[in-house]
Design a protein around this motif. Structure first.
Motif, PDB file in Angstrom:
ATOM      1  N   CYS A   1       0.203  -5.988  -7.497  1.00  0.00           N
ATOM      2  CA  CYS A   1       0.756  -5.388  -8.701  1.00  0.00           C
ATOM      3  C   CYS A   1       2.273  -5.270  -8.525  1.00  0.00           C
ATOM      4  N   LYS A   2       3.014  -5.518  -9.575  1.00  0.00           N
ATOM      5  CA  LYS A   2       4.476  -5.506  -9.511  1.00  0.00           C
ATOM      6  C   LYS A   2       5.086  -4.138  -9.815  1.00  0.00           C
ATOM      7  N   ARG A   3       4.269  -3.150 -10.119  1.00  0.00           N
ATOM      8  CA  ARG A   3       4.804  -1.831 -10.462  1.00  0.00           C
ATOM      9  C   ARG A   3       5.215  -1.058  -9.200  1.00  0.00           C
ATOM     10  N   ASN A   4       6.267  -0.228  -9.327  1.00  0.00           N
ATOM     11  CA  ASN A   4       6.762   0.579  -8.209  1.00  0.00           C
ATOM     12  C   ASN A   4       5.688   1.509  -7.689  1.00  0.00           C
ATOM     13  N   GLY A   5       5.471   1.507  -6.393  1.00  0.00           N
ATOM     14  CA  GLY A   5       4.538   2.424  -5.766  1.00  0.00           C
ATOM     15  C   GLY A   5       3.100   1.942  -5.718  1.00  0.00           C
ATOM     16  N   CYS A   6       2.759   0.848  -6.379  1.00  0.00           N
ATOM     17  CA  CYS A   6       1.394   0.322  -6.365  1.00  0.00           C
ATOM     18  C   CYS A   6       1.338  -0.847  -5.382  1.00  0.00           C
ATOM     19  N   THR A   7       0.324  -0.860  -4.550  1.00  0.00           N
ATOM     20  CA  THR A   7       0.211  -1.922  -3.545  1.00  0.00           C
ATOM     21  C   THR A   7      -1.024  -2.789  -3.763  1.00  0.00           C
ATOM     22  N   ALA A   8      -1.615  -2.739  -4.961  1.00  0.00           N
ATOM     23  CA  ALA A   8      -2.838  -3.490  -5.239  1.00  0.00           C
ATOM     24  C   ALA A   8      -2.563  -4.991  -5.234  1.00  0.00           C
ATOM     25  N   ALA A   9      -3.541  -5.744  -4.766  1.00  0.00           N
ATOM     26  CA  ALA A   9      -3.472  -7.204  -4.784  1.00  0.00           C
ATOM     27  C   ALA A   9      -4.484  -7.725  -5.800  1.00  0.00           C
ATOM     28  N   TYR A  10      -4.155  -8.835  -6.445  1.00  0.00           N
ATOM     29  CA  TYR A  10      -5.029  -9.415  -7.462  1.00  0.00           C
ATOM     30  C   TYR A  10      -6.329  -9.901  -6.825  1.00  0.00           C
ATOM     31  N   GLU A  11      -7.475  -9.538  -7.413  1.00  0.00           N
ATOM     32  CA  GLU A  11      -8.780  -9.997  -6.931  1.00  0.00           C
ATOM     33  C   GLU A  11      -9.417 -10.923  -7.957  1.00  0.00           C
ATOM     34  N   ASP A  12      -9.718 -10.388  -9.130  1.00  0.00           N
ATOM     35  CA  ASP A  12     -10.216 -11.185 -10.239  1.00  0.00           C
ATOM     36  C   ASP A  12      -9.902 -10.422 -11.520  1.00  0.00           C
ATOM     37  N   GLU A  13     -10.113 -11.052 -12.660  1.00  0.00           N
ATOM     38  CA  GLU A  13      -9.742 -10.477 -13.953  1.00  0.00           C
ATOM     39  C   GLU A  13     -10.395  -9.110 -14.186  1.00  0.00           C
ATOM     40  N   GLU A  14     -11.682  -8.996 -13.924  1.00  0.00           N
ATOM     41  CA  GLU A  14     -12.414  -7.768 -14.222  1.00  0.00           C
ATOM     42  C   GLU A  14     -11.968  -6.597 -13.342  1.00  0.00           C
ATOM     43  N   ARG A  15     -11.895  -6.819 -12.033  1.00  0.00           N
ATOM     44  CA  ARG A  15     -11.540  -5.733 -11.112  1.00  0.00           C
ATOM     45  C   ARG A  15     -10.056  -5.397 -11.114  1.00  0.00           C
ATOM     46  N   SER A  16      -9.204  -6.349 -11.391  1.00  0.00           N
ATOM     47  CA  SER A  16      -7.769  -6.120 -11.261  1.00  0.00           C
ATOM     48  C   SER A  16      -7.088  -5.631 -12.534  1.00  0.00           C
ATOM     49  N   VAL A  45      11.406  13.080   0.386  1.00  0.00           N
ATOM     50  CA  VAL A  45      11.128  13.044   1.819  1.00  0.00           C
ATOM     51  C   VAL A  45      12.349  12.492   2.545  1.00  0.00           C
ATOM     52  N   THR A  46      12.371  12.627   3.861  1.00  0.00           N
ATOM     53  CA  THR A  46      13.493  12.104   4.642  1.00  0.00           C
ATOM     54  C   THR A  46      13.144  10.818   5.372  1.00  0.00           C
ATOM     55  N   ASP A  47      11.865  10.581   5.608  1.00  0.00           N
ATOM     56  CA  ASP A  47      11.428   9.395   6.353  1.00  0.00           C
ATOM     57  C   ASP A  47      11.034   8.280   5.379  1.00  0.00           C
ATOM     58  N   PHE A  48      11.475   7.048   5.668  1.00  0.00           N
ATOM     59  CA  PHE A  48      11.186   5.928   4.766  1.00  0.00           C
ATOM     60  C   PHE A  48       9.686   5.644   4.664  1.00  0.00           C
ATOM     61  N   ASP A  49       8.961   5.726   5.768  1.00  0.00           N
ATOM     62  CA  ASP A  49       7.515   5.492   5.736  1.00  0.00           C
ATOM     63  C   ASP A  49       6.813   6.512   4.839  1.00  0.00           C
ATOM     64  N   GLU A  50       7.262   7.749   4.877  1.00  0.00           N
ATOM     65  CA  GLU A  50       6.706   8.771   3.997  1.00  0.00           C
ATOM     66  C   GLU A  50       7.030   8.453   2.535  1.00  0.00           C
ATOM     67  N   PHE A  51       8.249   7.975   2.293  1.00  0.00           N
ATOM     68  CA  PHE A  51       8.662   7.588   0.943  1.00  0.00           C
ATOM     69  C   PHE A  51       7.723   6.509   0.379  1.00  0.00           C
ATOM     70  N   MET A  52       7.375   5.548   1.213  1.00  0.00           N
ATOM     71  CA  MET A  52       6.493   4.457   0.771  1.00  0.00           C
ATOM     72  C   MET A  52       5.081   4.963   0.468  1.00  0.00           C
ATOM     73  N   GLN A  53       4.709   6.109   1.001  1.00  0.00           N
ATOM     74  CA  GLN A  53       3.369   6.663   0.800  1.00  0.00           C
ATOM     75  C   GLN A  53       3.286   7.629  -0.385  1.00  0.00           C
ATOM     76  N   ILE A  54       4.402   7.952  -1.053  1.00  0.00           N
ATOM     77  CA  ILE A  54       4.362   8.871  -2.196  1.00  0.00           C
ATOM     78  C   ILE A  54       3.516   8.239  -3.300  1.00  0.00           C
ATOM     79  N   LYS A  55       2.463   8.921  -3.713  1.00  0.00           N
ATOM     80  CA  LYS A  55       1.548   8.408  -4.750  1.00  0.00           C
ATOM     81  C   LYS A  55       2.254   8.364  -6.093  1.00  0.00           C
ATOM     82  N   GLY A  56       1.911   7.379  -6.886  1.00  0.00           N
ATOM     83  CA  GLY A  56       2.485   7.240  -8.214  1.00  0.00           C
ATOM     84  C   GLY A  56       2.189   8.436  -9.104  1.00  0.00           C
TER      85      GLY A  56
END
Length: 169
Positions: A1-16, A45-56
């Protein structure tokens, strides 16, 4: 997914593309005085890894762009310029490319088609050409020169071809 904070990968039309599955940040990333966060929500947050984990902070549909090419189609295939001229009994086709690998470039002839495979530099040109009329595959030939492959097609019947390919009539 191209949206900020989402890490989903394309699977198929129905699930994705199901509604409400994407959890993303509509805002921009903010890096200010050692803290990191998103302009659309409060957590910092102060840590970059924590920043990447902030939920949308918003939910919606995933945004996938383009299509995935099969692994076989990912080889770099290029187009080469080509032209042709003819005489009463022959059609001469030229496929232009620089730095042609003579030992790895081939032309295979059929009754009304030819398969052209040219390797040049680090690129490849592959094309099957459906010919306007029948040729004599045994009497046809090709020669690899420094800047082109010259293909001599022996016509079955000595008639003028208005075009090289069957489809472009």
């Amino acid at each position: 997914c191209k949206r900020n904070g989402c890490t989903a990968a394309y699977e198929d039309e129905e699930r994705s593309h199901g509604a409400g599955q994407c959890q993303f940040h509509p805002g921009r990333a903010v890096f200010h005085e050692g803290t990191k966060g998103w302009s659309c929500c409060k957590p910092r947050v102060t840590d970059f890894d924590e920043f990447m984990q902030i939920k949308g902070c918003q939910h919606g549909r995933h945004l996938f762009v383009g299509t995935r090419a099969p692994a076989a189609a990912q080889a770099q295939t290029e187009k080469c310029r080509r032209d042709f001229y003819q005489m009463a009994n022959d059609v001469i086709v030229s496929v232009y490319a620089k730095k042609i690998h003579k030992d790895r470039s081939t032309v295979k002839f059929g009754a009304q088609a030819m398969d052209v495979h040219v390797e040049y530099g680090d690129k490849t040109y592959d094309e099957t050409i459906e010919l306007f009329a029948e040729i004599d595959p045994q009497a046809s030939s090709f020669e690899v020169l420094s800047t082109k492959i010259e293909i001599k097609l022996a016509k079955k019947a000595p008639a003028q071809w208005p075009v090289l390919e069957k489809d472009t009539q």
